[in-house]
Design an enzyme around this catalytic site. Structure first.
Site, PDB file in Angstrom:
ATOM      1  N   GLU A   5       0.975  -1.217   0.162  1.00  0.00           N
ATOM      2  CA  GLU A   5       0.053  -0.003  -0.026  1.00  0.00           C
ATOM      3  C   GLU A   5       0.791   1.299   0.036  1.00  0.00           C
ATOM      4  O   GLU A   5       1.512   1.461   1.127  1.00  0.00           O
ATOM      5  CB  GLU A   5      -1.012  -0.062   1.066  1.00  0.00           C
ATOM      6  CG  GLU A   5      -1.984  -1.193   1.215  1.00  0.00           C
ATOM      7  CD  GLU A   5      -3.048  -0.980   0.420  1.00  0.00           C
ATOM      8  OE1 GLU A   5      -3.250  -0.122  -0.468  1.00  0.00           O
ATOM      9  OE2 GLU A   5      -3.687  -2.041   0.236  1.00  0.00           O
ATOM     10  N   CYS A  27      -2.597   9.330   2.325  1.00  0.00           N
ATOM     11  CA  CYS A  27      -2.110   8.608   0.907  1.00  0.00           C
ATOM     12  C   CYS A  27      -3.527   9.107   0.378  1.00  0.00           C
ATOM     13  O   CYS A  27      -3.225   9.132  -1.012  1.00  0.00           O
ATOM     14  CB  CYS A  27      -1.875   7.427   1.018  1.00  0.00           C
ATOM     15  SG  CYS A  27      -3.331   6.521   1.935  1.00  0.00           S
TER      16      CYS A  27
HETATM   17  N1  LIG Z   1      -1.592   3.278   0.359  1.00  0.00           N
HETATM   18  C1  LIG Z   1      -1.781   3.538   1.487  1.00  0.00           C
HETATM   19  O1  LIG Z   1      -2.628   2.843   2.173  1.00  0.00           O
HETATM   20  C2  LIG Z   1      -0.923   4.141   2.599  1.00  0.00           C
HETATM   21  C3  LIG Z   1      -1.547   4.378   3.656  1.00  0.00           C
HETATM   22  C4  LIG Z   1      -0.603   5.376   4.527  1.00  0.00           C
HETATM   23  C5  LIG Z   1       0.637   5.776   4.015  1.00  0.00           C
HETATM   24  N2  LIG Z   1       1.101   5.520   2.858  1.00  0.00           N
HETATM   25  C6  LIG Z   1       2.179   6.129   2.244  1.00  0.00           C
HETATM   26  O2  LIG Z   1       3.253   6.055   3.263  1.00  0.00           O
HETATM   27  C7  LIG Z   1       4.256   7.175   3.000  1.00  0.00           C
HETATM   28  C8  LIG Z   1       4.323   7.988   4.336  1.00  0.00           C
HETATM   29  O3  LIG Z   1       4.725   7.269   5.345  1.00  0.00           O
HETATM   30  P1  LIG Z   1       6.262   6.985   5.783  1.00  0.00           P
HETATM   31  O4  LIG Z   1       7.156   8.206   5.515  1.00  0.00           O
HETATM   32  O5  LIG Z   1       6.480   6.358   7.099  1.00  0.00           O
HETATM   33  O6  LIG Z   1       6.909   5.938   4.790  1.00  0.00           O
HETATM   34  P2  LIG Z   1       8.194   5.090   4.520  1.00  0.00           P
HETATM   35  O7  LIG Z   1       8.175   4.243   3.326  1.00  0.00           O
HETATM   36  O8  LIG Z   1       9.437   6.193   4.702  1.00  0.00           O
HETATM   37  O9  LIG Z   1       8.376   4.279   5.883  1.00  0.00           O
HETATM   38  C9  LIG Z   1       7.265   3.362   5.895  1.00  0.00           C
HETATM   39  C10 LIG Z   1       7.951   2.268   7.078  1.00  0.00           C
HETATM   40  O10 LIG Z   1       9.046   1.499   6.146  1.00  0.00           O
HETATM   41  C11 LIG Z   1       9.976   1.744   7.192  1.00  0.00           C
HETATM   42  N3  LIG Z   1      11.449   2.053   6.312  1.00  0.00           N
HETATM   43  C12 LIG Z   1      11.944   3.348   5.926  1.00  0.00           C
HETATM   44  N4  LIG Z   1      12.887   3.211   5.271  1.00  0.00           N
HETATM   45  C13 LIG Z   1      13.264   1.843   5.039  1.00  0.00           C
HETATM   46  C14 LIG Z   1      14.287   0.985   4.276  1.00  0.00           C
HETATM   47  N5  LIG Z   1      15.235   1.471   3.791  1.00  0.00           N
HETATM   48  N6  LIG Z   1      14.154  -0.165   4.457  1.00  0.00           N
HETATM   49  C15 LIG Z   1      13.062  -0.907   5.089  1.00  0.00           C
HETATM   50  N7  LIG Z   1      12.131  -0.149   5.849  1.00  0.00           N
HETATM   51  C16 LIG Z   1      12.087   1.237   5.896  1.00  0.00           C
HETATM   52  C17 LIG Z   1       9.914   2.744   8.012  1.00  0.00           C
HETATM   53  O11 LIG Z   1      10.582   2.724   9.324  1.00  0.00           O
HETATM   54  C18 LIG Z   1       8.516   2.560   8.151  1.00  0.00           C
HETATM   55  O12 LIG Z   1       8.247   1.528   9.200  1.00  0.00           O
HETATM   56  C19 LIG Z   1       3.295   7.978   1.914  1.00  0.00           C
HETATM   57  O13 LIG Z   1       4.235   7.651   0.835  1.00  0.00           O
HETATM   58  C20 LIG Z   1       1.981   7.522   2.144  1.00  0.00           C
HETATM   59  O14 LIG Z   1       1.275   7.741   0.704  1.00  0.00           O
HETATM   60  C21 LIG Z   1       0.245   4.610   1.881  1.00  0.00           C
HETATM   61  N1  LIG Z   2      -6.256   7.551   4.853  1.00  0.00           N
HETATM   62  C1  LIG Z   2      -5.941   6.219   4.662  1.00  0.00           C
HETATM   63  C2  LIG Z   2      -4.352   5.923   4.990  1.00  0.00           C
HETATM   64  C3  LIG Z   2      -3.562   6.721   4.056  1.00  0.00           C
HETATM   65  O1  LIG Z   2      -2.758   7.382   4.482  1.00  0.00           O
HETATM   66  C4  LIG Z   2      -6.966   4.940   5.063  1.00  0.00           C
HETATM   67  O2  LIG Z   2      -7.833   5.513   5.164  1.00  0.00           O
HETATM   68  O3  LIG Z   2      -6.582   4.011   5.187  1.00  0.00           O
END
Ligand SMILES: NC(=O)c1ccc[n+]([C@@H]2O[C@H](COP(=O)([O-])OP(=O)(O)OC[C@H]3O[C@@H](n4cnc5c(N)ncnc54)[C@H](O)[C@@H]3O)[C@@H](O)[C@H]2O)c1
Ligand SMILES: N[C@@H](CC=O)C(=O)O
Length: 497
Positions: free
Chosen positions: A263, A297
């Site tokens: 996701e 997101c």
């Molecule tokens: N599609 C969805 O359902 C959804 C929901 C929430 C957030 N997001 C996305 O998440 C992002 C924001 O969250 P974030 O900044 O925590 O994301 P991120 O990718 O930096 O981190 C997510 C997770 O990955 C870990 N991580 C970071 N670097 C890593 C590496 N090199 N190797 C392995 N693991 C690593 C982090 O510690 C954390 O647990 C945005 O792009 C957002 O759109 C998507």
């Molecule tokens: N708002 C989303 C999370 C994305 O950042 C959700 O409802 O799951």
């Protein structure tokens, strides 16, 4: 670093605040002396510390999950459901404390944090029920004297890696599905927001979830993920986070051919048709943009407005935006809390600067009004174009970019002009336009005339580089199930067709 004394003092049940990993039903110290400080992004104060586990401790979590698997999968689905419902009830009962922990570590306003606890708990209830419906199939046999069918079985240990923007619900949406299917889980939460995950562990234990079924590991993210991806005993990896890290994990999981659910990021278009009331559409767009200070997101990243109502829309948007309050999420009447850290503020500023340098107009957004160093005042830019970062990147900040379009074909091309494909919003009452856009938009989720689109019954997920698989809904549990086909031969004539 000044350590805030406020966290435990603000909890009715201070035992929900834990500063250790949770492995095999035990609160676990790091053995190498490494630790991370967790900061309240609103005040910059330290609210606690977490240990980083060493490689062998991460493997011990896999050992624990492996040992727990046999017993957990052998329970009847309704027995697992009972424990999950007990967990759900505890989440609800401790909603206030969980919301306080979340606001202090993540920054979102307290009412939003309460909403996320409810949202997170709703997935536990949903999957407690869905776990009882993992039906197999009977297949009409083409083999004489045989009966054919399928059985659904748990895939095995699931590693769950989650982000900081929704520190609780992004865990329960995965963990409840996996656990209902019969899989033990190893959660690696974001280092910025570990305390919600640890409070979930405390409540899982109280709910009677056996040791080794729900584990929370903490550590250097790349190090932990590498170990989990390389582990053959970990059969599924479910990740929510950035597309950059998602790609990395997909690559690492290839070595052990895991079941991977991703996701990832979004770059949602918010399309406003010419028939819309500009005020109604502008108010909806503000709601879709500024939730969680834009760190969502699903946030409306590119607001595409028909040229005939563009100027009126912008005026209403600016007026509504000006009424948003920015401040510490623990205070009342706050709409936007801080961004997660200073780098996020710097990134937002650079996206705004880039847009202005390439010809966008800054309609509103005065950063001198920001109430602290991690805060970013809402920004409205017009004349946004595909050359700008605000168009191409997920800004993950309260930065709204508006662009005018001429006709449906142009707006479809604009909306699809991104590597992302998570969610899109469409505002129009013209049924033909709705249908045309709905079919043409390259997104996993399209919400028409509604800001709210998520919830447990929904197959949540994206296409293109926004991810793989779906969470929630009636298919969410399939991410954690294998289909085993059987052929019972030589049955004689009783086998029927
Ligand atoms: N599609 C969805 O359902 C959804 C929901 C929430 C957030 N997001 C996305 O998440 C992002 C924001 O969250 P974030 O900044 O925590 O994301 P991120 O990718 O930096 O981190 C997510 C997770 O990955 C870990 N991580 C970071 N670097 C890593 C590496 N090199 N190797 C392995 N693991 C690593 C982090 O510690 C954390 O647990 C945005 O792009 C957002 O759109 C998507
Ligand atoms: N708002 C989303 C999370 C994305 O950042 C959700 O409802 O799951």
């Amino acid at each position: 670093m000044k350590l805030s004394k406020t966290l435990t003092a603000q909890l009715d049940d201070p035992r929900l605040f834990r500063e250790h990993a949770y492995v095999n039903g035990k609160w676990t110290h790091g053995e190498g002396g490494r630790e991370e400080t967790v900061i309240d992004p609103a005040t910059g104060e330290a609210i606690g510390h977490i240990p980083w586990l060493e490689a062998h401790q991460i493997r011990e979590a896999v050992d624990a999950a492996d040992a727990a698997f046999g017993h957990w999968r052998a329970l009847r689905a309704d027995e697992r459901a009972e424990r999950l419902m007990a967990w759900h009830d505890l989440l609800q009962a401790h909603r206030e404390d969980l919301a306080t922990i979340m606001t202090l570590e993540q920054g979102k306003p307290l009412p939003d944090a309460r909403g996320e606890v409810e949202y997170g708990a709703s997935f536990v209830r949903w999957f407690a029920e869905e776990g009882k419906r993992t039906f197999g199939e009977t297949i009409p046999s083409h083999i004489p004297n045989a009966a054919l069918g399928t059985i659904k079985e748990p895939v095995g240990i699931a590693a769950l890696i989650t982000p900081w923007n929704f520190p609780l619900a992004m865990i329960t949406r995965k963990a409840a599905a996996a656990m209902a299917a019969g899989c033990p889980v190893i959660v690696k939460p974001a280092g910025e927001t570990p305390f919600s995950a640890l409070a979930l562990a405390e409540l899982a234990e109280r709910a009677g979830i056996p040791a080794g079924v729900f584990n929370v590991v903490l550590g250097e993210p790349a190090e932990v993920s590498k170990i989990l991806c390389a582990e053959e005993r970990v059969k599924a990896l479910s990740f929510t986070g950035s597309t950059r890290v998602g790609r990395l994990l997909l690559e690492q999981s290839a070595q052990t051919v895991k079941r991977v659910s991703l996701e990832l990021g979004g770059n949602a278009p918010f399309i406003v048709g010419p028939d819309m009331d500009p005020k109604e559409a502008a108010f909806a767009a503000v709601a879709a943009k500024f939730q969680t200070a834009g760190q969502d997101c699903l946030a409306a990243n590119r607001i595409l407005v028909h040229e005939s109502i563009h100027d009126e829309f912008v005026a209403h948007f600016a007026e509504r935006m000006a009424a948003l309050t920015v401040g510490n999420g623990m205070e009342s009447e706050i709409d936007l809390g801080p961004l997660i850290h200073r780098q996020a503020v710097d990134k937002a500023a650079s996206i705004v600067d880039d847009a202005i340098s390439r010809g966008a107009t800054l309609v509103a957004g005065d950063q001198t009004q920001a109430p602290g160093e991690n805060f970013f005042m809402p920004v409205l830019l017009t004349g946004v174009t595909p050359q700008m970062k605000v168009w191409r990147e997920e800004n993950f900040a309260p930065v709204a970019g508006v662009t005018a379009y001429r006709d449906d074909d142009e707006v479809i091309a604009m909306a699809n002009d991104t590597e992302y494909g998570l969610a899109a919003y469409v505002y129009t009452h013209d049924i033909r336009r709705i249908w045309k856009l709905l079919r043409a938009l390259e997104y996993g989720m399209v919400s028409v005339n509604s800001v709210k689109m998520t919830g447990p019954p929904v197959p949540f997920g994206g296409v293109k580089q926004s991810g793989l698989g779906r969470e929630g809904g009636i298919t969410g549990i399939d991410e954690y199930l294998e289909t085993k086909y059987y052929c019972l031969g030589a049955l004689g004539s009783v086998s029927g067709s």
